[in-house]
Write a protein that holds these residues in place. Sequence first.
Motif, PDB file in Angstrom:
ATOM      1  N   PHE A 147     -26.576  38.611  -8.241  1.00 38.66           N
ATOM      2  CA  PHE A 147     -26.878  39.371  -7.033  1.00 38.66           C
ATOM      3  C   PHE A 147     -26.083  38.928  -5.809  1.00 38.66           C
ATOM      4  O   PHE A 147     -26.232  39.513  -4.742  1.00 38.66           O
ATOM      5  N   GLY A 148     -25.249  37.888  -5.975  1.00 46.22           N
ATOM      6  CA  GLY A 148     -24.404  37.457  -4.865  1.00 46.22           C
ATOM      7  C   GLY A 148     -25.131  36.741  -3.754  1.00 46.22           C
ATOM      8  O   GLY A 148     -24.630  36.674  -2.624  1.00 46.22           O
ATOM      9  N   VAL A 149     -26.316  36.181  -4.066  1.00 51.78           N
ATOM     10  CA  VAL A 149     -27.056  35.402  -3.069  1.00 51.78           C
ATOM     11  C   VAL A 149     -27.347  34.025  -3.652  1.00 51.78           C
ATOM     12  O   VAL A 149     -27.230  33.805  -4.857  1.00 51.78           O
ATOM     13  N   ALA A 150     -27.740  33.111  -2.787  1.00 51.82           N
ATOM     14  CA  ALA A 150     -27.942  31.729  -3.222  1.00 51.82           C
ATOM     15  C   ALA A 150     -29.101  31.625  -4.205  1.00 51.82           C
ATOM     16  O   ALA A 150     -30.132  32.300  -4.068  1.00 51.82           O
ATOM     17  N   SER A 151     -28.945  30.772  -5.199  1.00 56.67           N
ATOM     18  CA  SER A 151     -30.000  30.508  -6.163  1.00 56.67           C
ATOM     19  C   SER A 151     -30.961  29.455  -5.620  1.00 56.67           C
ATOM     20  O   SER A 151     -30.619  28.692  -4.709  1.00 56.67           O
ATOM     21  N   ALA A 152     -32.155  29.418  -6.184  1.00 55.96           N
ATOM     22  CA  ALA A 152     -33.155  28.451  -5.735  1.00 55.96           C
ATOM     23  C   ALA A 152     -32.735  27.024  -6.039  1.00 55.96           C
ATOM     24  O   ALA A 152     -33.182  26.084  -5.398  1.00 55.96           O
ATOM     25  N   SER A 153     -31.869  26.852  -7.056  1.00 52.09           N
ATOM     26  CA  SER A 153     -31.422  25.521  -7.478  1.00 52.09           C
ATOM     27  C   SER A 153     -29.950  25.626  -7.872  1.00 52.09           C
ATOM     28  O   SER A 153     -29.501  26.689  -8.311  1.00 52.09           O
ATOM     29  N   PRO A 154     -29.195  24.554  -7.737  1.00 54.19           N
ATOM     30  CA  PRO A 154     -27.807  24.597  -8.230  1.00 54.19           C
ATOM     31  C   PRO A 154     -27.734  24.639  -9.751  1.00 54.19           C
ATOM     32  O   PRO A 154     -26.685  24.954 -10.321  1.00 54.19           O
ATOM     33  N   TYR A 155     -28.838  24.345 -10.397  1.00 51.76           N
ATOM     34  CA  TYR A 155     -28.873  24.308 -11.863  1.00 51.76           C
ATOM     35  C   TYR A 155     -29.761  25.458 -12.333  1.00 51.76           C
ATOM     36  O   TYR A 155     -30.968  25.481 -12.059  1.00 51.76           O
ATOM     37  N   VAL A 156     -29.162  26.410 -13.029  1.00 53.72           N
ATOM     38  CA  VAL A 156     -29.834  27.669 -13.344  1.00 53.72           C
ATOM     39  C   VAL A 156     -29.778  27.954 -14.843  1.00 53.72           C
ATOM     40  O   VAL A 156     -29.183  27.194 -15.617  1.00 53.72           O
ATOM     41  N   LYS A 157     -30.366  29.069 -15.233  1.00 57.69           N
ATOM     42  CA  LYS A 157     -30.577  29.373 -16.646  1.00 57.69           C
ATOM     43  C   LYS A 157     -29.289  29.346 -17.452  1.00 57.69           C
ATOM     44  O   LYS A 157     -29.270  28.886 -18.594  1.00 57.69           O
ATOM     45  N   ASP A 158     -28.185  29.830 -16.897  1.00 57.53           N
ATOM     46  CA  ASP A 158     -26.924  29.882 -17.643  1.00 57.53           C
ATOM     47  C   ASP A 158     -26.066  28.641 -17.460  1.00 57.53           C
ATOM     48  O   ASP A 158     -24.895  28.612 -17.843  1.00 57.53           O
ATOM     49  N   GLY A 159     -26.659  27.578 -16.892  1.00 55.24           N
ATOM     50  CA  GLY A 159     -25.873  26.384 -16.588  1.00 55.24           C
ATOM     51  C   GLY A 159     -25.277  25.728 -17.823  1.00 55.24           C
ATOM     52  O   GLY A 159     -24.117  25.293 -17.819  1.00 55.24           O
ATOM     53  N   ILE A 160     -26.037  25.646 -18.910  1.00 61.17           N
ATOM     54  CA  ILE A 160     -25.530  25.005 -20.123  1.00 61.17           C
ATOM     55  C   ILE A 160     -24.393  25.836 -20.711  1.00 61.17           C
ATOM     56  O   ILE A 160     -23.380  25.297 -21.166  1.00 61.17           O
ATOM     57  N   GLY A 161     -24.547  27.172 -20.681  1.00 57.24           N
ATOM     58  CA  GLY A 161     -23.469  28.033 -21.148  1.00 57.24           C
ATOM     59  C   GLY A 161     -22.214  27.872 -20.317  1.00 57.24           C
ATOM     60  O   GLY A 161     -21.092  27.838 -20.859  1.00 57.24           O
ATOM     61  N   ARG A 162     -22.359  27.771 -19.009  1.00 56.76           N
ATOM     62  CA  ARG A 162     -21.182  27.587 -18.140  1.00 56.76           C
ATOM     63  C   ARG A 162     -20.518  26.236 -18.422  1.00 56.76           C
ATOM     64  O   ARG A 162     -19.289  26.123 -18.415  1.00 56.76           O
ATOM     65  N   TYR A 163     -21.302  25.225 -18.706  1.00 58.92           N
ATOM     66  CA  TYR A 163     -20.741  23.908 -19.013  1.00 58.92           C
ATOM     67  C   TYR A 163     -19.940  23.953 -20.321  1.00 58.92           C
ATOM     68  O   TYR A 163     -18.815  23.452 -20.396  1.00 58.92           O
ATOM     69  N   ILE A 164     -20.520  24.568 -21.356  1.00 59.30           N
ATOM     70  CA  ILE A 164     -19.890  24.587 -22.674  1.00 59.30           C
ATOM     71  C   ILE A 164     -18.700  25.533 -22.708  1.00 59.30           C
ATOM     72  O   ILE A 164     -17.603  25.178 -23.161  1.00 59.30           O
ATOM     73  N   VAL A 165     -18.890  26.760 -22.255  1.00 61.29           N
ATOM     74  CA  VAL A 165     -17.870  27.803 -22.398  1.00 61.29           C
ATOM     75  C   VAL A 165     -16.804  27.712 -21.321  1.00 61.29           C
ATOM     76  O   VAL A 165     -15.604  27.844 -21.599  1.00 61.29           O
ATOM     77  N   ASP A 166     -17.230  27.475 -20.072  1.00 57.99           N
ATOM     78  CA  ASP A 166     -16.289  27.482 -18.949  1.00 57.99           C
ATOM     79  C   ASP A 166     -15.817  26.096 -18.533  1.00 57.99           C
ATOM     80  O   ASP A 166     -14.938  25.968 -17.678  1.00 57.99           O
ATOM     81  N   GLY A 167     -16.424  25.056 -19.108  1.00 58.00           N
ATOM     82  CA  GLY A 167     -16.029  23.706 -18.737  1.00 58.00           C
ATOM     83  C   GLY A 167     -16.457  23.314 -17.338  1.00 58.00           C
ATOM     84  O   GLY A 167     -15.844  22.432 -16.717  1.00 58.00           O
ATOM     85  N   ASP A 168     -17.515  23.933 -16.809  1.00 58.77           N
ATOM     86  CA  ASP A 168     -17.989  23.661 -15.455  1.00 58.77           C
ATOM     87  C   ASP A 168     -18.953  22.480 -15.489  1.00 58.77           C
ATOM     88  O   ASP A 168     -20.142  22.623 -15.774  1.00 58.77           O
ATOM     89  N   ALA A 169     -18.452  21.299 -15.181  1.00 61.41           N
ATOM     90  CA  ALA A 169     -19.262  20.080 -15.256  1.00 61.41           C
ATOM     91  C   ALA A 169     -20.359  20.052 -14.203  1.00 61.41           C
ATOM     92  O   ALA A 169     -21.328  19.295 -14.334  1.00 61.41           O
ATOM     93  N   THR A 170     -20.243  20.884 -13.148  1.00 60.96           N
ATOM     94  CA  THR A 170     -21.265  20.890 -12.095  1.00 60.96           C
ATOM     95  C   THR A 170     -22.457  21.774 -12.447  1.00 60.96           C
ATOM     96  O   THR A 170     -23.423  21.834 -11.687  1.00 60.96           O
TER      97      THR A 170
END
Length: 899
Positions: free
Chosen positions: A269-292
Amino acid sequence: MDTQARGGKIGPTAEGNARARLWGPYLSERQWGTVREDYSPGGDAWSYFPHDHARSRAYRWGEDGLGGICDEKQRLCLALALWNGHDPILKERAFGLTNGEGNHGEDVKEYYFYLDSTPSHSYLRYLYKYPQAAYPYEDLLAVNRERGRQEFEYELLDTGIFDDDAYFDVTVEYAKADHDDILMRITVENRGPREAALHVLPTLWFRNTWSWQDQRADEAKPRLWAVDSPSRTSGVRVDHPELGSYDLRCEGAPRVLFTENETDNERLFGVASASPYVKDGIGRYIVDGDATAVNPAREGTKAAAHYSLVVAPGGSETLRLRLGPAGGKLSVGRGFESVFKQRIAEADAFYRELTPPRASKDEARVLRQAVAGLLWSKQYYAFDLETWLAEHDLSPWSMPRPGIRNREWFHMVNDDIVSMPDKWEYPWYAAWDLAFHTVAFSVVDLDFAKQQLELLLRDSYLHPNGQIPAYEWNFSDVNPPVHAWAAYFVYMMEERTTGQGDHAFLERAFQKLLTNFTWWVNRKDPSGRNVFQGGFLGLDNIGVFDRSAPLPTGGTLEQADGTAWMALYCQSMLQIALELVKHNESYEEMVLKFVEHYLWIAASMDRVGDLGDELWDEEDGFFYDVLRLPDGEAVRLKVRSMVGLLPLCASTVFQPEELARLSGLGERLQRFAARHPSLSVTLTAAQAGKAGGPRLLSVLDEKKLVRVLGHVLSEDEFLSPYGIRALSRHHAEHPYTFWVQGQEFGVGYLPAESDSGMFGGNSNWRGPVWLPMNTLLIRALLNLYSFYGDEFTVECPTGSGVRKNLYEVAEDISARLTRIFLRDEDGHRPVYGGQAKFRDDPHWRDLISFYEYFHGDNGAGLGASHQTGWTGLIAPLMQLFGRMGPDDFRSGTARRQSR
């Protein structure tokens, strides 16, 4: 066979241990695109919460996953996630097309199989086939969008992604060491010719119950965090305010990744999330290499153990995990495999006992997978309608608003384990499906069968006006009233199995069913003539018109099937009342009530004389719907369909000893006949038979029975090599047409998918074979056999010169249905149509899916691919004809079971 543990017995059935089923396969395959998750202004559930949102958006009412389990209230979930190094997203859930994307409606585009389960879920086995190349999401969408209703669906096999066997077989197994101590074993096998890498991420997470307004202020948010573990393992501590504390132990010391099961508002939705760590965080880490994207503090509400494997061609790797009470000795080493060995041995013994001794190895395989699919199709289902409607700005006193469903159901609170038709295409209960499920469940789990029947009759489900909820897209729609028949069947099954029927269960069900029966009489007989309506009644596209919409002609539709359903309802309530009167004489009045009610309904279907406005057509020897026009004129809609075969299903036999205890029955029937001479034909049929012998209630007398069976058993009409078709093949060359104000309406024979979008994208009763309707026909034939005996025979097939009694006809139809799933002389299972992979490949040919319905000419599976709920009826049919013969029915042993 069972073993003792802290909570009691944890064997296949776990009798006497109420907590043994705390954990089970209760996780849905699809939560996105459901009505529960729809908060759109216009009610477009598929578009409001699409697959593309599912990885990033927290669900409101449930969870989904691959081969997953959860506790009975879905507070904590454990499932599989995978990444092959090429997919654009982490594979956490099955992908499929929405109703608008598929050329035949919604359709899962994955290959997964429920291979094993016991009733207590002490052992579970699931197989998922995962390509090594990038999953063809866009290709499946694009090609299916281009195809019309006349073309085949474009399936995952058609993309060529499995052509060189470059895929993984990923098998997930669960074994219970105790009711809350679950062992998970994941086996990855490389079927391809080359070494291949795979990331395997067993994932543990909480259902999000903390982000919504109805959360109690004093309720603590659950938490996962990393804990020190014994050498060569990784550990996660679970703390939930209701479920308590658990530990997850992971063999091989994988890195555990943590995030929150909360919406990624920034991505969606283009707005800030309640937390920097969200539901797709593990997918972003594995697939996109986003360590944050994952929490370095190693805590959250979602966690995954990350295994990075390289599997040799033809090789395999095994991973072991264990989820159990915190502080316990949860070993993934010593003793782990012995638990699996024991649970598998118990499951084998359970199925050996379940399988008829005469069954072949292939028949035993079909029966076991049918039951496994039925057991895997349980799902935790949460839906609080008052809360959901309030979130849509509706109260019980609000005016109706377009696009908001189910506003009449404010009383409803669903919070239970429910048997689903299919956990991807139908991840919500359907009332009449569930009744058929209980018949299948009665073979393996009578307690669960009874519990499911009573579920729909609870005050939190059953409407105060007596209506049983249909399904979540429209709880106010009308499903056929088969619940009384199912309740009596389950009762008699328990009596036969244990020697004692559950009288209290039957009485509770009867009292609630009385209110539902009254709802039918008051709401669905608008003319008061005992000729019933009900809309589509689950038979979707079989009619000339959409029966759930206003008719283009005006007027009303008097339905042969709706009226026949009510005849069967009366017969079933009569059977229950006869059982209850053994313990309470006051039920005798209910017996007499339902006898008379049945006689009125039966007479309305075929009144004295050959009349043009009744459902029976003397010239054709068949029942048809009647269109009653605004000026009173009546027109028969001469479609030879399952609608006209349902009156045959309303055939029930009553034994003389059951009737003998009713001192007032004979006198009351005599008075009834004297007052209503026009019903004498119906009354005579009800009392036919030898003096002192059984009595038959049937809409069809012997002459009509012969004529209808002539249609049913004709290979040019209803009799397929694979069961009874829903529509006569006569309409292939002779489609029925009806003109209204220059517009043509019609029905033609379609043995496969529908070419009509009249009622949903893949709804179709215009030719395929359906297990539930075939089961009811078989039930009727067995009842009729117990009345008419060996002397009554018909040609089967019609015109062949071969005559069979009605038991032999029922057995023949059952054998045709079973043939759908069995290997033929060429090693091919008809259920898979022309798919060579399933015919020839040793890693595919014994994997069986139990589809929603089947091609009327070649037996190929169609519709939902895992609708083992009612297609699981093949199991009790295989049992019945595998263990019993005509002598059992003549002696009465099986006759009572067939009811």
